[in-house]
Design a protein around this motif. Structure first.
Motif, PDB file in Angstrom:
ATOM      1  N   UNK A  83       0.835  -1.203   0.000  1.00 45.16           N
ATOM      2  CA  UNK A  83       0.000   0.000   0.000  1.00 45.16           C
ATOM      3  C   UNK A  83       0.869   1.251   0.000  1.00 45.16           C
ATOM      4  N   UNK A  84       1.930   1.227   0.774  1.00 48.51           N
ATOM      5  CA  UNK A  84       2.844   2.360   0.838  1.00 48.51           C
ATOM      6  C   UNK A  84       3.480   2.619  -0.538  1.00 48.51           C
ATOM      7  N   UNK A  85       3.861   1.563  -1.215  1.00 40.46           N
ATOM      8  CA  UNK A  85       4.429   1.696  -2.555  1.00 40.46           C
ATOM      9  C   UNK A  85       3.385   2.217  -3.539  1.00 40.46           C
ATOM     10  N   UNK A  86       2.157   1.765  -3.408  1.00 41.23           N
ATOM     11  CA  UNK A  86       1.077   2.255  -4.263  1.00 41.23           C
ATOM     12  C   UNK A  86       0.796   3.725  -4.039  1.00 41.23           C
ATOM     13  N   UNK A  87       0.848   4.154  -2.785  1.00 44.44           N
ATOM     14  CA  UNK A  87       0.644   5.571  -2.482  1.00 44.44           C
ATOM     15  C   UNK A  87       1.761   6.430  -3.068  1.00 44.44           C
ATOM     16  N   UNK A  88       2.984   5.910  -3.052  1.00 45.21           N
ATOM     17  CA  UNK A  88       4.092   6.636  -3.685  1.00 45.21           C
ATOM     18  C   UNK A  88       3.898   6.716  -5.194  1.00 45.21           C
ATOM     19  N   UNK A  89       3.359   5.674  -5.790  1.00 39.55           N
ATOM     20  CA  UNK A  89       3.088   5.697  -7.226  1.00 39.55           C
ATOM     21  C   UNK A  89       2.008   6.728  -7.559  1.00 39.55           C
TER      22      UNK A  89
END
Length: 157
Positions: A83-89
């Motif tokens: 989720x954290x990586x998706x938010x960065x994307x």
């Protein structure tokens, strides 16, 4: 865990976006100092003598606040790295949009107002946007590296 390096980079994204919202992004002053143009996150101001024309650009500030909010939310999602990586994307996409809007206002509108041959000066707001973009890319890289490390440790069990 909040002591990871990506937390620092996400905090830099938040600070960079607050800087972009609060500081001037671009300025151009005529040689005779009779006219000037200034772009901030809230307005594009063209001053000629005693009169000034203001074009609202509040959506730059709105996008900047949204990016800062998403980055702040991503800081506390350290238990869910996907989720954290998706938010960065998502932040990367929003930052690309805001950079495109800034370039449109600078080269599409503001530069044509007077003395087309003279280029303006980028201010601290623009550079804080660049720093925020780089910090977001680095945060996403370290989040993916942590996820890869955790998955490799699970395979060894």
């Amino acid at each position: 865990m909040l002591q990871r390096i990506q937390t620092l980079f996400l905090a830099i994204v938040v600070v960079g976006m607050v800087g972009m919202i609060s500081l001037p992004i671009w300025e151009k002053i005529a040689v005779d100092a009779n006219q000037s143009v200034q772009l901030t996150a809230l307005r594009l101001t063209h001053t000629a003598g005693n009169s000034s024309m203001i074009t609202p650009t509040w959506y730059l500030a709105l996008l900047g606040a949204l990016i800062a909010g998403v980055a702040l939310f991503a800081i506390f999602q350290y238990k869910n790295r996907l989720l954290q990586s998706g938010l960065c994307a998502v932040n990367s996409i929003l930052m690309t949009i805001i950079m495109g809007l800034v370039m449109y206002f600078i080269f599409g509108k503001a530069k044509k107002l007077f003395d087309v041959s003279a280029s303006g000066d980028f201010s601290f707001g623009f550079y804080s946007l660049i720093v925020a973009m780089l910090a977001n890319v680095l945060a996403n890289r370290f989040i993916r590296r942590d996820e890869k490390f955790v998955r490799s440790q699970e395979r060894m069990r």
